[in-house]
Motif scaffolding. Structure first.
Motif, PDB file in Angstrom:
ATOM      1  N   SER A 108      14.400   7.825  16.833  1.00 51.55           N
ATOM      2  CA  SER A 108      14.309   8.944  16.238  1.00 51.55           C
ATOM      3  C   SER A 108      15.643   9.086  15.235  1.00 51.55           C
ATOM      4  CB  SER A 108      14.439  10.153  17.262  1.00 51.55           C
ATOM      5  OG  SER A 108      13.197   9.969  17.967  1.00 51.55           O
ATOM      6  N   VAL A 184      15.055   8.615  21.485  1.00 45.37           N
ATOM      7  CA  VAL A 184      13.805   9.191  21.360  1.00 45.37           C
ATOM      8  C   VAL A 184      14.237  10.832  21.185  1.00 45.37           C
ATOM      9  CG1 VAL A 184      11.739  10.150  22.412  1.00 45.37           C
ATOM     10  CG2 VAL A 184      12.200   7.663  22.489  1.00 45.37           C
ATOM     11  N   VAL A 187      12.405  14.994  16.533  1.00 44.69           N
ATOM     12  CA  VAL A 187      12.570  14.558  15.149  1.00 44.69           C
ATOM     13  C   VAL A 187      10.956  14.412  14.868  1.00 44.69           C
ATOM     14  CG1 VAL A 187      13.326  13.105  13.207  1.00 44.69           C
ATOM     15  CG2 VAL A 187      14.813  13.562  15.093  1.00 44.69           C
ATOM     16  N   ILE A 198       6.224  10.822  20.610  1.00 44.44           N
ATOM     17  CA  ILE A 198       7.346  10.365  19.911  1.00 44.44           C
ATOM     18  C   ILE A 198       7.554   8.838  20.812  1.00 44.44           C
ATOM     19  CG2 ILE A 198       9.592  10.240  19.179  1.00 44.44           C
ATOM     20  CD1 ILE A 198       9.000  13.216  18.513  1.00 44.44           C
ATOM     21  N   LYS A 202       7.384   4.953  19.499  1.00 42.40           N
ATOM     22  CA  LYS A 202       8.535   4.126  19.413  1.00 42.40           C
ATOM     23  C   LYS A 202       8.149   2.882  20.182  1.00 42.40           C
ATOM     24  CE  LYS A 202      10.529   6.884  16.602  1.00 42.40           C
ATOM     25  NZ  LYS A 202      10.530   6.574  15.036  1.00 42.40           N
ATOM     26  N   ASN A 335      18.548  16.233  11.618  1.00 41.84           N
ATOM     27  CA  ASN A 335      17.926  16.708  12.868  1.00 41.84           C
ATOM     28  C   ASN A 335      19.034  17.261  13.885  1.00 41.84           C
ATOM     29  OD1 ASN A 335      18.611  14.220  14.464  1.00 41.84           O
ATOM     30  ND2 ASN A 335      17.736  13.397  13.124  1.00 41.84           N
TER      31      ASN A 335
END
Length: 444
Positions: A108, A184, A187, A198, A202, A335
């Motif tokens: 992220s 992680v 975002v 997410i 990933k 972020n």
């Protein structure tokens, strides 16, 4: 990487019209296409086929097309059903010619900086190729692979995602042998919907690794280190925790925000002085060190690479105006995690007045208001004033301005020894604030 037009046609299942010319690399932008490259017109908001003549004039030696070839063009054309899919196919063909390690980097936060550092570290021992800037999607990745020189010994590719399945698709092109996951975080929640999604996305990088591959995982985040269960490859855990295989001790940051630390690893220990700015960059350096050590580089080569590693533009760029104001330009994106890191960097930069000019943190979902307010609160704890540019979610404790001109006007009373952070998501384009400050005459 050099192909013939007929080899491109074979890789894509396309039909060649014209001479079997040599092709060296590829591009999708007629304004930046290089001589001898393959032009790939992408059909999106604008149809790239309309720019084939410009690409040929700029030196492209061949082009893909899902339309009939241009009747009066001297360049070779490869007719395909879908130009974007054909580009991915050529990228996979280019990957098939590589014999050394291919390292995929995702996360992220921090993937571009990690990619930049890793490429520099590996280049101390191997002929290394990496994607430019943030070319990390299904178009940028194959362009990167096709752009690798024929004598390349290692490739580093950044992998981004807009949803579950995207990184798996990139892995089908790049077939990475090493995978790195940095973090992680929340975002792009508007696209993913949840932190769990997410993490799932990933982790597709780690799940793709071969049995004899290497997974490099951030041990300081449970969601990341848990990805070890998704692979049979070897795992190296890195982080600030002493339980990490590769970790940092005695971290310090100089007056220009450049960190130094002691690297502890299975391959030995060494003092590292980084050129990248920000304490948070130590984490990215540890990821790069883990990959390099896992591939057989010495700690001396790792330290040398990190000392010379420059990261991509608009990331913690520190410049001083003629009248002594420090401008910290971290405007590439924003972020909550990267915003906090930048604020903490700013807080240690000077004893003078500290101001953060911030833009919206985009695509963070239903928690956006709370996250923006939390950034304002953290800034106040650090003694940093907040000027929010067209971003009302930062709340009543921030000073609000409508546009770039308003932000520059609000900074007109800065003096020597003061410092300004400029940071927001890409849509805010706040690098214009930094440019205006640095262009202003002394003694404003």
């Amino acid at each position: 990487m050099r192909f013939t037009a007929s080899e491109v046609a074979t890789a894509t299942g396309g039909s060649l019209t014209g001479a079997d010319v040599q092709i060296d690399g590829a591009g999708i932008d007629s304004r930046t296409i290089g001589s001898g490259q393959l032009f790939v017109p992408i059909v999106a908001e604008r149809d790239g086929h309309d720019f084939i003549p410009q690409a040929l004039s700029a030196g492209a030696s061949a082009y893909l097309t899902s339309r009939p070839p241009l009747p009066d063009a001297a360049a070779s054309a490869i007719e395909v059903d879908d130009t974007a899919r054909a580009l991915m196919a050529v990228g996979e063909a280019a990957r098939g010619r590589l014999t050394g390690p291919v390292v995929g980097v995702t996360g992220s936060v921090g993937k571009t900086s990690t990619k930049d550092m890793l490429a520099q570290v590996l280049s101390t021992a191997l002929r290394t190729h990496a994607n430019e800037r943030s070319f990390n999607n299904e178009l940028g990745l194959p362009i990167t692979l096709m752009g690798a020189p024929d004598d390349t010994e290692a490739v580093v590719v950044e992998m981004g995602a807009r949803g579950v399945g995207h990184i798996a698709m990139l892995c089908d092109i790049a077939h990475p042998t090493v995978g790195v996951v940095t973090r992680v975080d929340g975002v792009h929640l508007e696209m993913f919907g949840s932190i769990g999604a997410i993490a799932q996305a990933k982790g597709e990088l780690i799940a793709s690794l071969p049995d004899d591959g290497l997974a490099v995982l951030n041990v300081d985040q449970d969601t990341v280190i848990a990805m070890a269960a998704r692979t049979t490859a070897d795992v190296i855990a890195y982080g600030l925790s002493p339980k990490a295989d590769v970790h940092a001790e005695d971290i310090s940051v100089d007056a220009d925000l450049r960190p130094t630390f002691t690297l502890r690893s299975p391959w030995g220990s060494i003092e590292v002085a980084m050129s990248a700015r920000g304490r948070h960059q130590v984490h990215n350096a540890l990821a790069a060190a883990s990959v390099a050590g896992g591939l057989g580089l010495s700690v001396e080569q790792i330290a040398e690479g990190l000392a010379g590693a420059a990261i991509s533009g608009l990331r913690m760029e520190l410049t001083r105006t003629d009248d002594g104001v420090a401008v910290l330009n971290d405007s590439y994106n924003a972020n909550p995690t990267s915003m906090r890191a930048a604020l903490e960097g700013l807080s240690g930069l000077t004893e003078g007045r500290k101001v953060a000019v911030v833009g919206v943190m985009a695509e963070i979902g239903d928690t956006a208001r709370a996250e923006h307010l939390a950034i304002t609160a953290r800034a106040r704890e650090l003694g940093v004033e907040v000027i929010a540019v067209d971003a009302p979610d930062y709340g009543p404790d921030a000073r609000h301005v409508a546009d770039i001109d308003g932000a520059v006007t609000a900074l007109s009373d800065l003096s020597a020894g003061d410092a300004v952070l400029v940071k927001g998501s890409r849509v805010a384009a706040l690098e214009r604030v930094a440019a205006a400050l640095l262009a202003a005459p002394a003694s404003r």
